[in-house]
Every structure is written in C-alpha cells, then in structure tokens.
Design an enzyme around this catalytic site. Structure first.
Site, PDB file in Angstrom:
ATOM      1  N   HIS A  75     -45.080  82.759 -39.530  1.00 15.66           N
ATOM      2  CA  HIS A  75     -46.481  82.990 -39.896  1.00 15.66           C
ATOM      3  C   HIS A  75     -47.361  83.402 -38.719  1.00 15.66           C
ATOM      4  CE1 HIS A  75     -50.622  81.914 -41.089  1.00 15.66           C
ATOM      5  NE2 HIS A  75     -50.233  82.297 -42.294  1.00 15.66           N
TER       6      HIS A  75
ATOM      7  N   HIS B  82     -49.196  76.386 -39.376  1.00 17.14           N
ATOM      8  CA  HIS B  82     -49.848  77.701 -39.425  1.00 17.14           C
ATOM      9  C   HIS B  82     -50.138  78.169 -38.006  1.00 17.14           C
ATOM     10  CE1 HIS B  82     -50.056  78.316 -43.714  1.00 17.14           C
ATOM     11  NE2 HIS B  82     -50.457  77.065 -43.878  1.00 17.14           N
TER      12      HIS B  82
ATOM     13  N   GLU C 264     -51.241  72.156 -41.874  1.00 17.44           N
ATOM     14  CA  GLU C 264     -52.181  72.132 -42.992  1.00 17.44           C
ATOM     15  C   GLU C 264     -52.234  70.768 -43.671  1.00 17.44           C
ATOM     16  OE1 GLU C 264     -53.505  74.945 -46.770  1.00 17.44           O
ATOM     17  OE2 GLU C 264     -51.957  75.623 -45.386  1.00 17.44           O
TER      18      GLU C 264
END
Length: 293
Positions: free
Chosen positions: A226, A267, A282
């Site tokens: 990501h 993330h 998260e």
C-alpha cells in the site's frame, strides 16, 4: 526485529497517513474520526486535534516548506494546514467531489497534491495561491505523489496503470507499468529513482527519471502493498493484505516482518526523527520498529 505497538485511538478512528514533523514529533491523520494526531516518539505524549468536520476523511499528510503540516481532506475536497502548535486552517478546492489524496512538498516551495476523481494534480502555495494541472488520462485515479530526484513531481495513476511525471511548469509525461492491472498506489524517491508499490500485482516497481521500469515481485503476491518510504539502503513498504511490513533493497531483495496484532491494517509509514520506522495501523495504533535500516 523489535516491533512494538502504541495505542493512539479507538479501533474506529482509522490512523492512516503519517509523517515526521519539523518539531520532532510524528503527525498522523485519523481518517474515520476527522482528527489529526501528534505523537512524541520519545515520551509517547499524544495530542489530537478535531477538524470540526467528522466526515472530512483526512488522508495523507506531509511537512510543508513553512514549518506547518499539510494534509488532504478526501471527504470534503479541502487541503488542511495545522501548525505545530495546533492552529488549523483550510483551503477549499474548486471542484466538488475531486477527492484530494496524495500530498508532498515540491521543490518550488509549494504543496502538490493529487485529485483522485478529477484527473488533476494541484499546486498550492503556503500563501494560498492555487493552480491545477490536468492529467492526460481519463479515470486515472491519481493517488500518491512525491518529489523525484530530477526535481519533478511524480504520482501514481492507480487505474491508468502508470506513473506520471509533472514538471513544476506543468508539463506531464506518462510512463506505463509493464504488468497489466498492477494498480500502483504509494510512491517514494531515492537518490536516483522512484519506487512505487503495485497493490494489484504484489510487486514493487523502480522507475528511473527517464522512465525505465523494473518490477520486483514480493514473496507473497497477494500481500497488497500500500505505502512505501525510502530509508537507508532501500525502501520500506506496508503489506496491507498480509499484516506485514517489508524492506526491499536497491537490487530487489525483500525481507518481510509480521506485525504483532492480527488484522491491524497497516497503511502509511514514515522514518521518525528517532530513526525508527513508524507505521499507521488502522486498528487504532502505530507500530514502531526501532532498528530501521
């Protein structure tokens, strides 16, 4: 590898973007809570700042040329600014639904950001002067952006399967990725190249300033990488789909590290002022690896 986790919010707040601030702290977006967090990496002191708009969805954040932190508000089409003392201001964008996402300090003293839903890259000076550069690809879903070693801006075009090079004068060049449907997202710069992650292909791509692309497969092609950040002798990246962080060297060698808490949804990541690697989870936490290369 020593990895520890620090709880900074409840499991619904959504720590997402993270950057090192000029004040020696880590600054994070809490995307689901509509807040910004400041974390002291030494003592662990935490402050949060309410943006006054629960649905504004702050996304990525960067240190600006003016000593403040700048961040995108994907949910209400604004660019936010917060001083290290906590004073907030906003800059509305002209197009409703444009979806600002990536943001970086450019080499020209301005902030550059992507507009996911408008096929544009924006430029905003600290004084508030705004201009926009159209991208020559419809539905490209411009994502992360960084300043390259060549003094241009580079951003990933997630749905166009390409990276774009944008000069500070607004000239745009597209470089397609070799793997179909690779889905580039995060991008970072080293001294001689750009590196981006391909969330759809489980790969990392290296792009030279002249557009030559080399792709490196991750050991787990389903890892869904990501975000990526340059550090030392290579880059670190989050493997959102596999609950890991990984390190890749300049020649493509990959080492992976599992995170302690299952399904923590890693993330953004940043190298902190303490030299550690800090990862936004998260689930409501940050992870820190104290021996980042």
């Amino acid at each position: 590898m020593d990895i520890r986790e620090i709880t900074i919010a409840d499991e619904h707040a959504g720590p997402y973007g993270i950057t090192a601030g000029p004040d020696g702290a880590l600054w994070l977006t809490l995307t689901h809570a509509g807040r910004i967090a400041r974390l002291d990496p030494g003592g662990g002191d935490l402050r949060t700042f309410d943006l006054g708009a629960p649905g504004c969805r702050p996304a990525l954040i960067t240190a600006g040329p003016d000593g403040a932190l700048w961040f995108t508000r994907t949910g209400d089409d604004r660019i936010g600014r917060i001083t290290t003392g906590g004073r907030l201001s906003v800059h509305p964008l002209p197009t409703a639904g444009c979806g600002p996402y990536g943001i970086t300090a450019g080499p020209d003293g301005a902030l550059w950001f992507t507009e996911m839903n408008a096929d544009r890259v924006g430029r905003l000076t600290p004084a508030g002067e705004l201009s926009e550069v159209p991208l020559p690809a419809a539905g490209a879903f411009a994502s992360a952006i960084t300043t390259g070693p060549d003094g241009a801006l580079w951003c990933t075009l997630n749905r166009a399967n390409a990276v774009a090079r944008i000069t500070t004068g607004g000239a745009v060049t597209l470089h397609e990725l070799p793997t179909p449907a690779a889905g580039p997202v995060g991008i970072t710069a080293t001294a001689d190249a750009l590196w981006c992650v391909e969330i759809g292909a489980g790969q990392v791509a290296r792009i030279t300033p002249d557009g030559a692309v080399t792709e490196f497969a991750l050991p787990d092609r389903a890892a869904r990488p990501h975000a990526i950040v340059a550090a030392g002798d290579g880059c670190w990246l989050t493997e959102w789909g596999a609950n890991r962080v990984a390190h890749i060297t300049a020649d493509g060698a990959v080492t992976e590290h599992d995170l302690p808490t299952p399904a923590s949804e890693p993330h953004g990541l940043a190298v902190g002022p303490d030299g550690g690697l800090w990862v936004a989870l998260e689930l409501g936490r940050v992870a820190v690896m104290n021996h980042a290369r």
